[in-house]
Design a protein around this motif. Structure first.
Motif, PDB file in Angstrom:
ATOM      1  N   SER A  81      39.173  44.273  30.001  1.00  0.00           N
ATOM      2  CA  SER A  81      39.797  44.460  28.808  1.00  0.00           C
ATOM      3  C   SER A  81      40.022  43.241  28.108  1.00  0.00           C
ATOM      4  O   SER A  81      40.032  41.999  28.796  1.00  0.00           O
ATOM      5  CB  SER A  81      41.257  44.772  29.510  1.00  0.00           C
ATOM      6  OG  SER A  81      41.369  46.134  30.067  1.00  0.00           O
ATOM      7  N   THR A 106      42.378  42.060  25.858  1.00  0.00           N
ATOM      8  CA  THR A 106      43.631  41.777  25.353  1.00  0.00           C
ATOM      9  C   THR A 106      44.821  42.071  26.477  1.00  0.00           C
ATOM     10  O   THR A 106      44.453  42.716  27.469  1.00  0.00           O
ATOM     11  CB  THR A 106      44.144  42.395  24.190  1.00  0.00           C
ATOM     12  OG1 THR A 106      44.235  43.739  24.087  1.00  0.00           O
ATOM     13  CG2 THR A 106      43.374  42.007  23.010  1.00  0.00           C
ATOM     14  N   GLY A 158      42.888  47.043  25.388  1.00  0.00           N
ATOM     15  CA  GLY A 158      41.792  46.894  24.846  1.00  0.00           C
ATOM     16  C   GLY A 158      40.400  46.981  25.606  1.00  0.00           C
ATOM     17  O   GLY A 158      39.755  46.161  25.780  1.00  0.00           O
TER      18      GLY A 158
END
Length: 828
Positions: free
Chosen positions: A16, A18, A37
């Protein structure tokens, strides 16, 4: 992601991009950070570890009867999340500690990850307390090679110090000595700049160094862009990640800056994010350093086999499924605060219909390093479990028990891992926990549909022989310049042979001027720091790049001056002999008999020797000619002056004898005249003998007078002997001149005294003017002046004394009678 097994291996991955931070309200326990994300391309790395574990479990030769399991976590690219994952892998997931004795098998025996150097530094400090080995697949900071601080850290990616060495070798290979550097504002970037500066300081200079960050103000971006535009450095090395470099890339493309050769580190050399951008005009031809690409058989098929399930421990698979198909599972929807999505995931979607970076196995670099890391841990555990009791390496030579295996035991065997994988690559760790450095050199070229592809054009292999580690396929490299050739990046053009480098005040050493070597000095190499002085018998050629033998200068019989002087000397010899023959033929005539014909004959012979001695001064000096030229010169001239002196005395005596009662001639008759000439000549001969016995003249090569030539001359040996020889001649000449001058008005029939006076005057004038001319004449002209003085004085004596007599003998024979002579006397 989780799978049970006899032995569990941990993993920490970037998936991910973020994170959602929880509010700190100080009234309740903070909630966990939420990752967002999800990157599909990065999920391939976690799946590669799963594939490697499954492949090992199916291999009957590796860890037989033992099943490997895994527990994988997402670090969300944030250090706090990575630390929480490491703590969970180390201590377990229970919130309460039930076993304070820490007995039994730990949650994991080893960890694959973390990919970020900063994360690995922090995590490794914790894991080393428990002797848990960690094998990173992407953390490349050289600081992690310090075994004092990170004893249990290993990695399957080479240290950045090797990457900098590769960049240094490329700079050397293309002779790029004027470079710019852009680096990220962190330990990775600043350490790289420092190391590169140290590596290139002996052959290159850094034109500028600029720092970039993930979030930069537009003014900073414009400032760096302007530096790049104005700098004469055509090669720019970038130590940063793709994310930190993106803003600057966009501005460079917007301003259409071209004509730069970019060198990319492994952090962005094959970044899919950058390769998909329309930046080829400015960044095409970039040379990138990327760690070795590998092939993993069966990985693509495995990636297509992924299926979602409701197991909460494998929620990464669920997130992947939701991201790739743009849907949501109902259980995740209930826990979500977002608005309900009408698109629900069934778990039956067909992944084979997708074409994403997740299933692209053409550029397996990070995944290949993960694959090697898992196998390295598996081989260490296999070696640990394969020992025989009584031959173990632990206390009492015991072996490990599968039910009580400890991380420090795995760590012990991991240091000794040494095997060859399916690609023929040897996997082993050195004393710093690093693997052998093997890199691919990639070149950004135009792909299909205008896209950019990173094409492999060479490699660097640390295991090869010294000097052969770097290979570049020059024919495959694309140079994004108008010339389509290797660019030049120098502050100053190379100084060619014949010149030397002169540094410019206040500028780097790579900025210099090329100064021609001075006369007598050379430089035979490019960019010579100083010119080398030629040996004493050599001189620099016009190009100042080679020492050549100096020209040996002496007056030879072949050159024009030598031929002229030889001709004049031989002419003098012939004239002297001709006069001698005339006098011998007319020896009974009054003109010849008037002034002691014997002295006239002897004077003509001495003048012939004077003319002949001039020939000894021509030609290459030898021991014999050096002795002859001075001895013959000294004796012949003394003999001539002695004859003239005696003739002058005879004239004076003859005048005195005509006075009544004076019979002085009986005291200076023919015998006395001969004895006087012999005595004067003997004294000069004695001077010559003493001179030759002490320090005779010898040939020498004079290199001091002229730089470009060697003057081959005769050294007088003893300066005192040479001075005595010349001084004696000078004394006799002065006495002769004085006596002749005093007797010039005596009533002699043929005015012999006047002729002698005139001849001595010419003789003295020639040798007085000879001195300054001799001193100021260079090289062979010195000898020419000496010869000229000998010939001029000899001709002066010959013509002044014998020309009037020859005129009467040959032209006016009627005057060559006693009657005519007596008549002249009566007239007077």
């Amino acid at each position: 992601m989780y799978k049970s097994g006899d032995i569990i291996i941990g993993g920490i991955f970037e998936i991910s991009s973020t994170i959602v931070m929880q509010d700190l309200i100080f009234t309740s326990k903070p909630g966990q950070w939420m990752c967002k994300g999800f990157e599909i391309s990065l999920f391939q790395t976690a799946q590669t570890m799963v594939f490697a574990v499954n492949e090992i479990n199916k291999d009957p030769n590796l860890l037989p009867n033992i099943t490997l399991g895994y527990r994988l976590y997402d670090n969300c690219m944030r250090l706090p999340v990575a630390l929480r994952a490491a703590a969970t892998l180390t201590c377990g997931m229970d919130e309460r500690i039930l076993d304070y004795h820490c007995s039994g098998v730990p949650p994991v025996l080893a960890i694959v990850g973390d990919p970020i150097s900063t994360h690995s530094i922090a995590i490794s400090r914790i894991l080393s307390l428990f002797h848990i080995p960690m094998v990173s697949y992407f953390a490349s900071c050289p600081c992690l090679s310090n075994k004092q601080e990170y004893p249990t850290f290993f990695r399957t990616i080479p240290s950045d110090k090797f990457q900098i060495k590769v960049i240094t070798e490329i700079l050397k290979h293309y002779v790029w000595t004027w470079i710019g550097v852009i680096a990220s504002d962190d330990d990775y970037g600043q350490y790289a700049v420092k190391t590169l500066s140290e590596e290139v300081q002996h052959f290159a200079c850094i034109a500028f160094t600029e720092t970039v960050t993930n979030v930069m103000e537009q003014m900073k971006v414009l400032y760096i862009t302007d530096i790049i535009k104005r700098s004469t450095a055509k090669v720019i090395v970038v130590f940063t990640s793709a994310g930190d470099f993106t803003a600057l890339i966009n501005e460079i493309v917007n301003q259409n800056i071209t004509g730069r050769q970019w060198i990319a580190t492994d952090s962005w050399s094959d970044s899919q994010v950058l390769l998909e951008k329309d930046i080829f005009r400015s960044f095409g031809g970039t040379l990138g350093i990327s760690f070795r690409k590998g092939e993993i058989t069966g990985l693509q098929s495995f990636l297509y086999q992924i299926q979602p399930n409701s197991d909460p421990d494998n929620n990464l698979v669920l997130k992947f499924w939701e991201t790739i198909f743009g849907c949501q599972f109902s259980e995740n929807l209930q826990n979500s605060t977002d608005e309900p999505d009408t698109n629900f995931c069934t778990g039956l979607e067909d992944i084979t219909t997708t074409n994403t970076a997740y299933t692209d196995v053409t550029e397996l670099r990070v995944s290949y390093n993960i694959y090697k890391a898992v196998y390295a841990i598996a081989h260490a555990i296999h070696d640990l479990m394969s020992c025989e009791n009584g031959k173990g390496t632990f206390a009492n030579k015991t072996c490990a028990n599968i039910r009580d295996i400890q991380p420090w035991q795995v760590f012990h065997y991991l240091k000794k891992v040494n095997f060859t994988n399916h690609m023929g690559e040897r996997i082993a760790f050195d004393e710093n926990g690093d693997v052998l450095a093997i890199y691919d050199i990639v070149n950004w070229q135009q792909g299909e549909n205008g896209t950019i592809k990173a094409k492999k054009v060479g490699f660097y292999d640390q295991s090869l022989m010294t000097g052969q580690e770097l290979f570049l396929n020059e024919e495959e490299i694309f140079w994004n310049f108008d010339t389509e050739k290797v660019p030049e990046s120098v502050c100053s053009q190379n100084c060619q042979p014949g010149t030397r480098k002169a540094t410019r005040k206040g500028e780097p050493v790579c900025c210099f001027d090329c100064m021609p070597c001075a006369a007598g000095e050379i430089s035979s190499q490019i960019n010579s720091i100083e010119c080398i002085k030629c040996p004493i018998e050599f001189w620099s050629n016009p190009a100042r790049n080679e020492c050549v033998q100096k020209e040996i200068d002496f007056l030879s019989f072949e050159d024009t001056m030598g031929i002229t002087l030889t001709t004049v000397a031989l002419l003098g010899v012939f004239i002297s002999l001709g006069v001698l023959l005339v006098f011998f033929h007319y020896r009974h005539t009054p003109v010849v008999k008037a002034n002691n014909s014997e002295l006239s004959f002897l004077l003509l012979v001495s003048l012939t020797l004077c003319f002949l001695c001039a020939l000894c001064f021509i030609g290459q000096p030898t021991d014999i000619t050096c002795i002859l030229r001075h001895i013959v010169f000294g004796i012949s001239f003394v003999l001539s002056i002695s004859c003239i002196l005696v003739k002058t005395v005879v004239v004076i005596m003859a005048f005195k004898a005509t006075l009544p009662g004076n019979n002085v001639m009986k005291f200076f008759g023919v015998t006395q005249q001969r004895s006087t000439v012999f005595l004067f000549t003997f004294i000069q001969s004695l001077v010559c003998i003493i001179w030759l016995s002490i320090a005779p003249p010898n040939p020498v090569k004079n290199t001091m007078y002229q730089n470009a030539k060697i003057i081959f001359e005769c050294d007088v040996g003893s300066l005192m002997g040479f001075s005595c020889l010349l001084g004696y001649i000078g004394i006799l000449t002065c006495i002769s001149f004085l006596l002749a001058f005093l007797a010039r008005n005596l009533p002699d029939t043929f005015n012999e005294a006047k002729f002698i006076t005139f001849s001595m005057l010419i003789f003295c004038a020639v040798w007085i003017t000879f001195i300054p001319a001799y001193i100021s004449s260079p090289g062979k002209y010195t000898v020419a002046v000496e010869i000229f003085a000998i010939l001029a004085s000899s001709f002066g004596l010959l013509f002044s004394i014998f020309a009037p007599k020859c005129y009467i003998i040959l032209i006016r024979p009627e005057l060559n009678t006693k009657k005519a002579l007596m008549g002249r006397d009566s007239e007077k």
